[in-house]
Motif scaffolding. Sequence first.
Motif, mmCIF file in Angstrom:
data_model
loop_
_atom_site.group_PDB
_atom_site.id
_atom_site.type_symbol
_atom_site.label_atom_id
_atom_site.label_comp_id
_atom_site.label_asym_id
_atom_site.label_seq_id
_atom_site.Cartn_x
_atom_site.Cartn_y
_atom_site.Cartn_z
ATOM 1 N N TYR A 16 0.826 -1.221 0.000
ATOM 2 C CA TYR A 16 0.000 0.000 0.000
ATOM 3 C C TYR A 16 0.856 1.265 0.000
ATOM 4 O O TYR A 16 0.606 2.210 -0.757
ATOM 5 C CB TYR A 16 -0.920 -0.005 1.228
ATOM 6 C CG TYR A 16 -1.753 1.247 1.362
ATOM 7 C CD1 TYR A 16 -2.912 1.415 0.605
ATOM 8 C CD2 TYR A 16 -1.371 2.281 2.224
ATOM 9 C CE1 TYR A 16 -3.676 2.566 0.708
ATOM 10 C CE2 TYR A 16 -2.134 3.439 2.334
ATOM 11 C CZ TYR A 16 -3.279 3.573 1.576
ATOM 12 O OH TYR A 16 -4.022 4.726 1.667
ATOM 13 N N PHE A 17 1.908 1.282 0.842
ATOM 14 C CA PHE A 17 2.739 2.481 0.958
ATOM 15 C C PHE A 17 3.801 2.574 -0.134
ATOM 16 O O PHE A 17 4.551 3.555 -0.182
ATOM 17 C CB PHE A 17 3.405 2.529 2.332
ATOM 18 C CG PHE A 17 2.427 2.741 3.456
ATOM 19 C CD1 PHE A 17 1.799 3.973 3.626
ATOM 20 C CD2 PHE A 17 2.111 1.712 4.328
ATOM 21 C CE1 PHE A 17 0.886 4.173 4.654
ATOM 22 C CE2 PHE A 17 1.201 1.910 5.363
ATOM 23 C CZ PHE A 17 0.585 3.138 5.517
ATOM 24 N N TYR A 20 0.185 3.000 -3.578
ATOM 25 C CA TYR A 20 -0.960 3.904 -3.500
ATOM 26 C C TYR A 20 -0.718 5.155 -2.650
ATOM 27 O O TYR A 20 -1.320 6.195 -2.898
ATOM 28 C CB TYR A 20 -2.169 3.150 -2.934
ATOM 29 C CG TYR A 20 -2.557 1.940 -3.756
ATOM 30 C CD1 TYR A 20 -3.162 2.089 -4.988
ATOM 31 C CD2 TYR A 20 -2.301 0.655 -3.283
ATOM 32 C CE1 TYR A 20 -3.514 0.978 -5.751
ATOM 33 C CE2 TYR A 20 -2.651 -0.462 -4.036
ATOM 34 C CZ TYR A 20 -3.252 -0.290 -5.265
ATOM 35 O OH TYR A 20 -3.601 -1.382 -6.011
ATOM 36 N N ASP A 21 0.122 5.038 -1.652
ATOM 37 C CA ASP A 21 0.350 6.176 -0.766
ATOM 38 C C ASP A 21 1.808 6.182 -0.343
ATOM 39 O O ASP A 21 2.158 5.671 0.721
ATOM 40 C CB ASP A 21 -0.579 6.096 0.454
ATOM 41 C CG ASP A 21 -0.527 7.356 1.303
ATOM 42 O OD1 ASP A 21 0.142 8.321 0.895
ATOM 43 O OD2 ASP A 21 -1.169 7.384 2.374
ATOM 44 N N GLY A 24 3.126 7.246 3.079
ATOM 45 C CA GLY A 24 1.961 7.588 3.890
ATOM 46 C C GLY A 24 1.597 9.059 3.865
ATOM 47 O O GLY A 24 0.966 9.569 4.799
ATOM 48 N N LYS A 26 -0.603 10.796 2.142
ATOM 49 C CA LYS A 26 -2.036 11.084 2.166
ATOM 50 C C LYS A 26 -2.638 10.806 3.545
ATOM 51 O O LYS A 26 -3.514 11.548 4.011
ATOM 52 C CB LYS A 26 -2.752 10.259 1.099
ATOM 53 C CG LYS A 26 -2.331 10.633 -0.316
ATOM 54 C CD LYS A 26 -2.711 9.590 -1.340
ATOM 55 C CE LYS A 26 -2.131 9.936 -2.697
ATOM 56 N NZ LYS A 26 -2.339 8.874 -3.690
ATOM 57 N N LEU A 27 -2.169 9.769 4.183
ATOM 58 C CA LEU A 27 -2.655 9.475 5.535
ATOM 59 C C LEU A 27 -2.209 10.543 6.525
ATOM 60 O O LEU A 27 -2.948 10.889 7.456
ATOM 61 C CB LEU A 27 -2.147 8.103 5.993
ATOM 62 C CG LEU A 27 -2.747 6.888 5.278
ATOM 63 C CD1 LEU A 27 -2.192 5.603 5.885
ATOM 64 C CD2 LEU A 27 -4.269 6.895 5.385
ATOM 65 N N ALA A 82 -6.570 11.197 -3.215
ATOM 66 C CA ALA A 82 -6.068 9.825 -3.147
ATOM 67 C C ALA A 82 -6.121 9.131 -4.508
ATOM 68 O O ALA A 82 -5.267 8.299 -4.830
ATOM 69 C CB ALA A 82 -6.868 9.019 -2.129
ATOM 70 N N ARG A 110 -9.062 1.377 -0.673
ATOM 71 C CA ARG A 110 -8.439 2.714 -0.623
ATOM 72 C C ARG A 110 -9.470 3.766 -0.207
ATOM 73 O O ARG A 110 -9.166 4.663 0.580
ATOM 74 C CB ARG A 110 -7.851 3.053 -1.987
ATOM 75 C CG ARG A 110 -6.671 2.187 -2.368
ATOM 76 C CD ARG A 110 -6.342 2.335 -3.836
ATOM 77 N NE ARG A 110 -5.908 3.686 -4.151
ATOM 78 C CZ ARG A 110 -5.818 4.147 -5.401
ATOM 79 N NH1 ARG A 110 -6.150 3.368 -6.433
ATOM 80 N NH2 ARG A 110 -5.392 5.378 -5.618
#
Length: 234
Positions: A16-17, A20-21, A24, A26-27, A82, A110
């Motif tokens: 995921y990291f 997509y991100d 992190g 975006k988180l 995102a 997501r």
Amino acid sequence: MRTSIFKTDNVFFKHYFKIYDIRGFKLKITAALLLLLFLYSVFFPAPSNYLLSLRAKYRLFSVDRLYDYTVPLLAALMTAFAFFNDYKNQTYRFLGYYHPGPFNRPMVYRWAIIVFLFCIGSFVSAGFYYRNVSFFGLTGFFLSVRFLPNIVFLSALMLCVTALTKNSYAGLFVTLVYYILDLFSEGRLFKLFSMGANAANFYYAISPEYYLFNRLLLCLAAGCFLGLACYQRR
């Protein structure tokens, strides 16, 4: 089939990291926004006569606009952020290649991560925002949870339009047009599909049944939006 789904899910959470991100980022932005929301709620709480004003059929836009409109908009904008790179240079085709099923499960995950964080953050912050009315009692619980359909609905609308048009700007345009029209009409334009049911005091000004039906319709509409967005057309 189940093995394929398991592998897809495992790859998503494992990378995921990386995909997509990155790092992190975006988180971290989401966490920063929720922290600001929490601080605002602590320092600027709703008045103690809030429930009395509702029962007198007043429209409390100055009090409820924060959670009826502002927080759902932030969640929708984070959803747009995102997924923005997905529709830049047709990156969504590359991502879809690794998830060949008819339903894009990673897209659901997501979206759900963002919405879940906003729902939890909003619920906790609203508990402090309405602490002069009820501080985490049963009344406080209902005061906090009643805004969650707005977050789910607006972010799902953003994702749906973006995915169907394959254009992030189209998602922003449609979502913002709905948002602005609903906000400035104070819930009168879209009525049962309005996000302003709390600020416009549908529960007392119209009827409890009308209010609850509004909350239900927003949740159902969000489910439809999510299904349309995540169904992969070949």
